[in-house]
Design an enzyme around this catalytic site. Sequence first.
Site, PDB file in Angstrom:
ATOM      1  N   LEU A  16      12.575  41.665  61.131  1.00 30.44           N
ATOM      2  CA  LEU A  16      14.021  41.592  60.927  1.00 30.44           C
ATOM      3  C   LEU A  16      14.410  41.937  59.499  1.00 30.44           C
ATOM      4  CD1 LEU A  16      14.917  38.346  62.914  1.00 30.44           C
ATOM      5  CD2 LEU A  16      15.377  40.710  63.579  1.00 30.44           C
ATOM      6  N   GLY A  17      13.579  41.570  58.547  1.00 35.12           N
ATOM      7  CA  GLY A  17      13.931  41.845  57.168  1.00 35.12           C
ATOM      8  C   GLY A  17      12.804  41.497  56.216  1.00 35.12           C
ATOM      9  N   GLN A  57      12.875  38.920  48.923  1.00 35.00           N
ATOM     10  CA  GLN A  57      12.098  38.707  47.714  1.00 35.00           C
ATOM     11  C   GLN A  57      11.115  37.560  47.880  1.00 35.00           C
ATOM     12  OE1 GLN A  57      14.549  37.992  44.302  1.00 35.00           O
ATOM     13  NE2 GLN A  57      12.842  37.779  42.884  1.00 35.00           N
ATOM     14  N   GLY A  95      10.038  36.281  51.068  1.00 34.58           N
ATOM     15  CA  GLY A  95       9.361  36.191  52.353  1.00 34.58           C
ATOM     16  C   GLY A  95       9.846  37.237  53.333  1.00 34.58           C
ATOM     17  N   LYS A  96       8.998  37.512  54.323  1.00 36.23           N
ATOM     18  CA  LYS A  96       9.342  38.445  55.394  1.00 36.23           C
ATOM     19  C   LYS A  96       9.798  37.652  56.605  1.00 36.23           C
ATOM     20  CE  LYS A  96       7.010  42.222  55.914  1.00 36.23           C
ATOM     21  NZ  LYS A  96       5.983  43.251  56.182  1.00 36.23           N
ATOM     22  N   ASP A 104      22.622  31.446  46.209  1.00 35.40           N
ATOM     23  CA  ASP A 104      22.470  32.876  46.500  1.00 35.40           C
ATOM     24  C   ASP A 104      23.406  33.300  47.629  1.00 35.40           C
ATOM     25  OD1 ASP A 104      21.433  35.372  45.979  1.00 35.40           O
ATOM     26  OD2 ASP A 104      19.669  35.122  47.243  1.00 35.40           O
TER      27      ASP A 104
END
Length: 560
Positions: free
Chosen positions: A56-57, A60, A62-63, A189
Amino acid sequence: MVLLKEPVQPLPRSSLLYNNASNSSSRIKETRKVKLLYNPLTKRQILNNFEILATLGNGQYGKVKLARDLGTGALVAIKILNRFEKRSGYSLQLKVENPRVNQEIEVMKRCHHENVVELYEILNDPESTKVYLVLEYCSRGPVKWCPENKMEIKAVGPSILTFQQSRKVVLDVVSGLEYLHSQGITHRDIKPSNLLISSNGTVKISDFGVAMSTATGSTNIQSSHEQLLKSRALGTPAFFAPELCSTEKEYSCSSAIDIWSLGVTIYCLLFGKLPFNANSGLELFDSIINKPLEFPSYEEMLNGATSGITMEEYTDAKDLLKKLLQKDPDKRIKLADIKVHPFMCHYGKSDAASVLTNLETFHELKVSPPSSCKRVELVSLPVNSSFASLDSVYMENFDHNNLRTGADRNSTYSPSIYDANTLSPSAYHNIGSRESSYSSFSSFTSSTAFASQISIQDAPAIGDQQCLIGESGSSLRVNSCEFPQYTTMSPVGEYPFESTEASLSSTLTPVGNVPQRIKAHLVEGKSNSKDDLRIEADASLVFEASDAQRTRRRMSLYKL
């Protein structure tokens, strides 16, 4: 088209908005054992009870993977966190716990709200180098405000959203932030890419990798002082509040940080560009601290997706943004005042009874139904292998034909046109020219692990005495084209290989009686490397042929 929710009304104190942390954390399952499997037919990995479907993405910190719960069929998102930090000068033997992992887990345990992505399960195996967070899946993805072919940092407007679409997003985000701040959590964030849209149009705050908590009662959450020391280096600089950009005076970790980043987010949604931008970090910080806030003209706004707005609506939007992007944190507008601001309550001629989102903006990812294929024996993978891990580039591109036992390969091989002294069975040959990786040096002598994970590619003839040299992170990879050799890279020295030759011979089952000679030597790593030193091994096995060229194949093994 997807129907966005109507404006979120303030919730009573007895509602989810004021759920306490103990009630939230009790809903979350914690699993201390991780098992990783591979299905050779579907070419998919299975993490415990979750079948991995797609990526999905990549963030910075984690995947994130899309997965299906094999028990219920529900789709979930799995965030992969590194348990240990990467630090310059450390060897593989010295591992430093990543404090942000526990920080993120403890923060998410406290959250249970319709406008915050929910944490379902924590897969935290002490023997694994990864920690997996099973999260609520938002099928519409992140909020988008600029065209797909434009980089957000270079966007110049106008926005692809209407004012009313933006208003609906903001109402949900304000509701989520109000809940977080009531729990003593500062997100740190807030930005469009961290605002996810569910299938029914609800906007949810996600990614708590840099969140801070002022709540007490948890020993795993860092103290406010420790958080403040680290906070200036974490997050997204374009969304930093002025107090984060200045080192001249101290500041406190407060909700005002989120109010500012919410203002930057709203500016992006309404005008299609960042309010403060620059070519370097120092210039950006100077702009955030000193540059006055500017707006596109009303005439410019009429040319974009906001062509239906009125002057009154435009004026109200500017007034709200001036209060959100107030340089002095003490003078910044509060969340309660945002909800009753004229812009949030205004309904102009651009509004309709139901507001439909643009499918190009909020499209839903299509996922195929579960496979009805026949029962297959799953392959067990080592949980700490860089090859097998869920965020490995090797596994994402892995060919399922590579996962075969020695017996399977031998049974499918037919000599046919090949010479008996040449290694050429189709099951061996050229599996994408990809290297295999292993979790420990012992797996090099393990027949089962080695037989199921190999990569074979053509090599130049023996007469060619050239070497192939390439970089792999902090390591220097050497694939020699000289006579067979075994190369090892290690921060501690050479390894003995007395037993390796026998193990390799029995495992590979080469065609014909071929002499195999293996020797080892040490290759120095790059001295200026900032990454951990890595152990690498490259085995080149020569299989002599009867022709003049003495055709051969090369087999490469890597532990990364």
